[in-house]
Design a protein around this motif. Structure first.
Motif, mmCIF file in Angstrom:
data_model
loop_
_atom_site.group_PDB
_atom_site.id
_atom_site.type_symbol
_atom_site.label_atom_id
_atom_site.label_comp_id
_atom_site.label_asym_id
_atom_site.label_seq_id
_atom_site.Cartn_x
_atom_site.Cartn_y
_atom_site.Cartn_z
ATOM 1 N N SER A 66 29.785 37.960 31.005
ATOM 2 C CA SER A 66 30.096 37.025 29.926
ATOM 3 C C SER A 66 31.583 36.675 29.976
ATOM 4 O O SER A 66 32.290 37.022 30.922
ATOM 5 C CB SER A 66 29.735 37.642 28.571
ATOM 6 O OG SER A 66 30.560 38.772 28.293
ATOM 7 N N SER A 67 32.092 36.001 28.955
ATOM 8 C CA SER A 67 33.517 35.685 28.866
ATOM 9 C C SER A 67 34.081 36.290 27.589
ATOM 10 O O SER A 67 33.331 36.655 26.686
ATOM 11 C CB SER A 67 33.740 34.173 28.887
ATOM 12 O OG SER A 67 33.109 33.570 27.767
ATOM 13 N N GLU A 70 37.809 36.230 24.865
ATOM 14 C CA GLU A 70 39.095 35.628 24.516
ATOM 15 C C GLU A 70 40.015 36.682 23.927
ATOM 16 O O GLU A 70 39.599 37.473 23.074
ATOM 17 C CB GLU A 70 38.890 34.497 23.505
ATOM 18 C CG GLU A 70 38.134 33.307 24.075
ATOM 19 C CD GLU A 70 38.003 32.171 23.077
ATOM 20 O OE1 GLU A 70 38.249 32.427 21.864
ATOM 21 O OE2 GLU A 70 37.691 31.042 23.488
ATOM 22 N N ARG A 91 38.911 32.343 37.139
ATOM 23 C CA ARG A 91 38.312 33.021 35.988
ATOM 24 C C ARG A 91 39.268 33.138 34.793
ATOM 25 O O ARG A 91 38.884 33.674 33.761
ATOM 26 C CB ARG A 91 37.829 34.423 36.379
ATOM 27 C CG ARG A 91 36.722 34.435 37.415
ATOM 28 C CD ARG A 91 36.015 35.779 37.488
ATOM 29 N NE ARG A 91 36.913 36.858 37.862
ATOM 30 C CZ ARG A 91 37.075 37.958 37.132
ATOM 31 N NH1 ARG A 91 36.443 38.111 35.980
ATOM 32 N NH2 ARG A 91 37.888 38.919 37.561
ATOM 33 N N ARG A 136 41.708 33.535 28.058
ATOM 34 C CA ARG A 136 40.257 33.642 28.242
ATOM 35 C C ARG A 136 39.951 34.133 29.654
ATOM 36 O O ARG A 136 40.505 33.632 30.627
ATOM 37 C CB ARG A 136 39.590 32.292 28.010
ATOM 38 C CG ARG A 136 38.070 32.308 28.219
ATOM 39 C CD ARG A 136 37.456 30.957 27.921
ATOM 40 N NE ARG A 136 37.626 30.593 26.523
ATOM 41 C CZ ARG A 136 37.314 29.392 26.041
ATOM 42 N NH1 ARG A 136 36.854 28.449 26.836
ATOM 43 N NH2 ARG A 136 37.489 29.130 24.764
ATOM 44 N N ILE A 137 39.066 35.123 29.748
ATOM 45 C CA ILE A 137 38.599 35.632 31.035
ATOM 46 C C ILE A 137 37.123 35.278 31.153
ATOM 47 O O ILE A 137 36.325 35.608 30.281
ATOM 48 C CB ILE A 137 38.778 37.152 31.161
ATOM 49 C CG1 ILE A 137 40.223 37.564 30.854
ATOM 50 C CG2 ILE A 137 38.407 37.611 32.577
ATOM 51 C CD1 ILE A 137 40.445 39.062 30.873
ATOM 52 N N LEU A 138 36.758 34.617 32.249
ATOM 53 C CA LEU A 138 35.378 34.211 32.483
ATOM 54 C C LEU A 138 34.674 35.189 33.412
ATOM 55 O O LEU A 138 35.328 35.892 34.202
ATOM 56 C CB LEU A 138 35.342 32.804 33.084
ATOM 57 C CG LEU A 138 36.124 31.706 32.351
ATOM 58 C CD1 LEU A 138 36.040 30.396 33.122
ATOM 59 C CD2 LEU A 138 35.612 31.521 30.929
ATOM 60 N N ASN A 139 33.348 35.212 33.320
ATOM 61 C CA ASN A 139 32.526 36.006 34.234
ATOM 62 C C ASN A 139 33.081 37.421 34.393
ATOM 63 O O ASN A 139 33.463 37.843 35.485
ATOM 64 C CB ASN A 139 32.449 35.315 35.604
ATOM 65 C CG ASN A 139 31.440 35.975 36.528
ATOM 66 O OD1 ASN A 139 30.524 36.659 36.084
ATOM 67 N ND2 ASN A 139 31.626 35.777 37.824
ATOM 68 N N LEU A 140 33.126 38.159 33.314
ATOM 69 C CA LEU A 140 33.714 39.502 33.302
ATOM 70 C C LEU A 140 33.083 40.414 34.345
ATOM 71 O O LEU A 140 31.862 40.441 34.518
ATOM 72 C CB LEU A 140 33.557 40.127 31.922
ATOM 73 C CG LEU A 140 34.440 39.555 30.812
ATOM 74 C CD1 LEU A 140 34.024 40.140 29.464
ATOM 75 C CD2 LEU A 140 35.907 39.844 31.079
#
Length: 220
Positions: free
Chosen positions: A50-51, A53, A99, A114-118
């Motif tokens: 998931s992502s 914030e 990401r 924000r970090i995407l695709n943890l």
């Protein structure tokens, strides 16, 4: 002349904050020694894939220069850890390629990382760093406690259920509890198939014989 406070820290502050003995859950729990700092949540939890914030805000007492040249950087793992993002250089660490997103506009004093695709190995502590030009020169500081990011595996809500398959093969979709086809059902299916095949051949043959007999019968 007194050069240290009652905690042994020089009056020209060591870090910009005086640590409290307990960590109540966010950077507001630190007693400020100066009028500058960075606020971030103490802990965030995210699911793998998931992502997430990480919000931040900063404050300072100085008068900004005509061109403040504000910039935001981001470290991870520890206070002096590697930089993973620098707004001035458009730099993103290879581990976070495609990401990382910084939602922040030049001149604002708050924003969101924000970090995407943890990923599982994204679990670490993250620190926001601020630099800006003031009438007294360039000033830089960053969050001291940072934000601890915990990553957990997302629970699968999909359950395996038997499937019903519509097929011309009468044995298709018939499986025993070990996932293997029942031998008796296979044999029954084979027998049914043979009977059907014979019927398909015999019916046209009988039909042809009846037609020939009808043609040869004496006319009345």
């Amino acid at each position: 002349m007194k050069t240290q406070d009652d905690q042994g820290c020089p009056l020209n502050p060591c870090s910009g904050f005086r640590f409290s003995l307990s960590f109540p859950g966010n950077s507001a729990g630190y007693q400020k020694m100066q009028d500058y700092g960075v606020d971030q949540p103490a802990v965030l939890n995210g699911f793998q894939g998931s992502s997430i914030e990480i919000p931040f805000s900063f404050y300072f007492p100085w008068e900004l220069a005509k061109d403040p040249q504000m910039s935001i950087a981001w470290r991870w793992k520890n206070f002096h850890g590697e930089f993973i993002y620098k707004s001035t250089l458009s730099f993103i660490h290879e581990h976070f390629k495609d990401r990382l997103i910084l939602n922040w506009t030049q001149g604002q004093t708050s924003g969101v990382h924000r970090i995407l695709n943890l990923k599982e190995n994204d679990q670490a502590i993250y620190f926001s760093k601020v630099c800006l030009q003031t009438t007294e020169g360039m000033k830089c500081w960053q969050s001291i406690p940072g934000t601890k990011l915990n990553i957990t595996h997302a629970l699968s809500t999909t359950m395996r259920t038997p499937s019903i398959i519509t097929s011309a093969d009468p044995t298709a979709g018939l499986e025993d509890i070990r996932g293997q086809r029942n031998p008796s059902l296979l044999n029954l299916g084979a027998m049914v198939g043979m009977v059907v095949a014979k019927v398909v051949v015999i019916i046209p043959l009988y039909g042809w014989m009846i037609f020939l007999w009808w043609k040869k019968r004496p006319a009345e």
